[in-house]
Design an enzyme around this catalytic site. Structure first.
Site, mmCIF file in Angstrom:
data_model
loop_
_atom_site.group_PDB
_atom_site.id
_atom_site.type_symbol
_atom_site.label_atom_id
_atom_site.label_comp_id
_atom_site.label_asym_id
_atom_site.label_seq_id
_atom_site.Cartn_x
_atom_site.Cartn_y
_atom_site.Cartn_z
ATOM 1 N N LEU A 24 11.148 -20.508 -4.832
ATOM 2 C CA LEU A 24 10.154 -19.625 -4.189
ATOM 3 C C LEU A 24 8.854 -19.680 -4.989
ATOM 4 O O LEU A 24 8.885 -19.631 -6.218
ATOM 5 C CB LEU A 24 10.689 -18.186 -4.184
ATOM 6 C CG LEU A 24 9.713 -17.070 -3.789
ATOM 7 C CD1 LEU A 24 9.423 -17.114 -2.281
ATOM 8 C CD2 LEU A 24 10.271 -15.680 -4.123
ATOM 9 N N ASP A 41 0.838 -1.205 0.000
ATOM 10 C CA ASP A 41 0.000 0.000 0.000
ATOM 11 C C ASP A 41 0.871 1.253 0.000
ATOM 12 O O ASP A 41 1.992 1.243 0.526
ATOM 13 C CB ASP A 41 -0.918 -0.016 1.238
ATOM 14 C CG ASP A 41 -2.081 0.951 1.096
ATOM 15 O OD1 ASP A 41 -2.341 1.425 -0.035
ATOM 16 O OD2 ASP A 41 -2.725 1.251 2.112
ATOM 17 N N HIS A 72 2.821 3.508 -9.052
ATOM 18 C CA HIS A 72 2.649 2.089 -9.394
ATOM 19 C C HIS A 72 3.886 1.554 -10.123
ATOM 20 O O HIS A 72 4.315 0.424 -9.887
ATOM 21 C CB HIS A 72 1.391 1.897 -10.250
ATOM 22 C CG HIS A 72 0.115 2.224 -9.512
ATOM 23 N ND1 HIS A 72 -0.103 1.828 -8.210
ATOM 24 C CD2 HIS A 72 -0.997 2.914 -9.878
ATOM 25 C CE1 HIS A 72 -1.296 2.261 -7.815
ATOM 26 N NE2 HIS A 72 -1.853 2.929 -8.809
HETATM 27 C C1 FPP Z 1 -1.527 0.142 -3.560
HETATM 28 O O1 FPP Z 1 -1.245 1.500 -3.560
HETATM 29 C C2 FPP Z 1 -1.116 -0.524 -4.804
HETATM 30 C C3 FPP Z 1 -1.937 -1.155 -5.685
HETATM 31 C C4 FPP Z 1 -3.385 -1.245 -5.457
HETATM 32 C C5 FPP Z 1 -1.435 -1.762 -6.933
HETATM 33 C C6 FPP Z 1 -0.144 -2.523 -6.808
HETATM 34 C C7 FPP Z 1 0.156 -3.219 -8.096
HETATM 35 C C8 FPP Z 1 1.296 -3.065 -8.825
HETATM 36 C C9 FPP Z 1 2.429 -2.208 -8.381
HETATM 37 C C10 FPP Z 1 1.464 -3.803 -10.118
HETATM 38 C C11 FPP Z 1 1.677 -5.258 -9.800
HETATM 39 C C12 FPP Z 1 2.351 -6.002 -10.867
HETATM 40 C C13 FPP Z 1 2.586 -7.335 -10.780
HETATM 41 C C14 FPP Z 1 3.320 -8.013 -11.855
HETATM 42 C C15 FPP Z 1 2.130 -8.151 -9.639
HETATM 43 P P1 FPP Z 1 -2.444 2.544 -3.596
HETATM 44 O O2 FPP Z 1 -2.691 2.917 -5.010
HETATM 45 O O3 FPP Z 1 -3.604 1.968 -2.868
HETATM 46 O O4 FPP Z 1 -1.787 3.721 -2.805
HETATM 47 P P2 FPP Z 1 -2.524 4.813 -1.881
HETATM 48 O O5 FPP Z 1 -3.134 4.063 -0.737
HETATM 49 O O6 FPP Z 1 -1.369 5.663 -1.445
HETATM 50 O O7 FPP Z 1 -3.514 5.535 -2.751
#
Ligand code: FPP
Length: 249
Positions: free
Chosen positions: A132, A21, A38
């Site tokens: 893993l 997060d 992201h």
């Molecule tokens: C949370 O931060 C993050 C996500 C909901 C997305 C995470 C996914 C990726 C980085 C891509 C994954 C790729 C693979 C290959 C698994 P948020 O957007 O909720 O942050 P905030 O709480 O600060 O708004």
């Protein structure tokens, strides 16, 4: 000296789950678009997979996209889907070379075709990995998973392949998308919030929780080892008393 040298290798968590997060807030504090957060988040995934593998962790589950995340603005959802395809395509060969097996949990049917196909290719390509297991929770929520499990159990009872009297906790485990995985020993949540957000509710019955204010894009190997060290200080009693645990060791 790296914190990895301080870990007790006899008491490692077999399974670590992470709620990644803080990507959006990481970007906002720098005056950047959320998508930049992201992108940096993907780099953190790479670092943490490597760090987990170096520390001989057997299972790492990452909450990449929740059922609730479908409600985000469509630009952000599309950007995340593209980013996943980009990351999976770029990393598959390296994951395979390093013995990392990818599996996915969640409502995969709901993903756009091009994402599902890329994911399935990556799963097939890395299927032989023994070092893993990297579990990607995608379009996942625990309430969705439990609802699906209840429907399948009802169907099997109705058709006679399962007897109602036979239903136990193990039966329920076996109907979940995590049936082939041990329960997480340690759950890490980055980004400062202290909640579980519909993630592995059944499986986390006796999981140790670790919360950090670090935003996911800043999370790295040392942060992972710090969480494992904290885990190693905890006494896992599973409802028993300390003296019983000492006697059993
Ligand atoms: C949370 O931060 C993050 C996500 C909901 C997305 C995470 C996914 C990726 C980085 C891509 C994954 C790729 C693979 C290959 C698994 P948020 O957007 O909720 O942050 P905030 O709480 O600060 O708004």
């Amino acid at each position: 000296m790296s914190l990895i040298d301080k870990l007790d290798h006899k008491r490692l968590p077999a399974h670590i789950a992470i709620i990644m997060d803080g990507n959006g807030r990481w970007a906002k504090t720098r005056g950047l678009d959320r998508s930049e957060g992201h992108k940096k988040g993907v780099e953190a995934i790479r670092r943490v997979v490597e760090a987990a593998s170096t520390a001989s962790i057997q299972y790492l589950t990452l909450y990449a996209f929740s059922t609730e995340n479908w409600r985000r603005p469509s630009d952000e959802v599309n950007g995340l889907m593209d980013l996943m395809v980009y990351a999976l395509t770029r990393e598959t060969a390296d994951l395979k070379k390093n013995g990392v097996r990818i599996i996915a949990i969640g409502n995969i049917e709901r993903l756009p075709d091009y994402v599902r196909e890329t994911l399935q290719e990556c799963i097939q390509e890395t299927a032989g990995g023994k070092r893993l297991t990297l579990v990607i929770a995608l379009s996942y929520s625990s309430k969705w998973e439990l609802t699906e499990a209840v429907k399948k159990i009802c169907n099997d009872v109705k058709s006679g392949t399962l007897q109602e009297e036979e239903i136990s906790e193990v039966t329920i485990d076996n109907y979940l998308s995590t049936h082939a995985l041990p329960d997480p020993d340690l759950l890490i949540r980055t980004g400062g919030e202290q909640r579980i957000s519909n993630f592995l509710l059944w499986q986390c019955a006796y999981t140790e929780f670790y919360f950090t204010d670090t935003f996911w894009p800043d999370f790295n190997d040392e942060e992972l080892y710090k969480a494992i060290l904290e885990f190693q200080k905890r006494e896992r009693r599973y409802g028993k008393i300390s003296e019983q645990i000492e006697y059993e060791q």
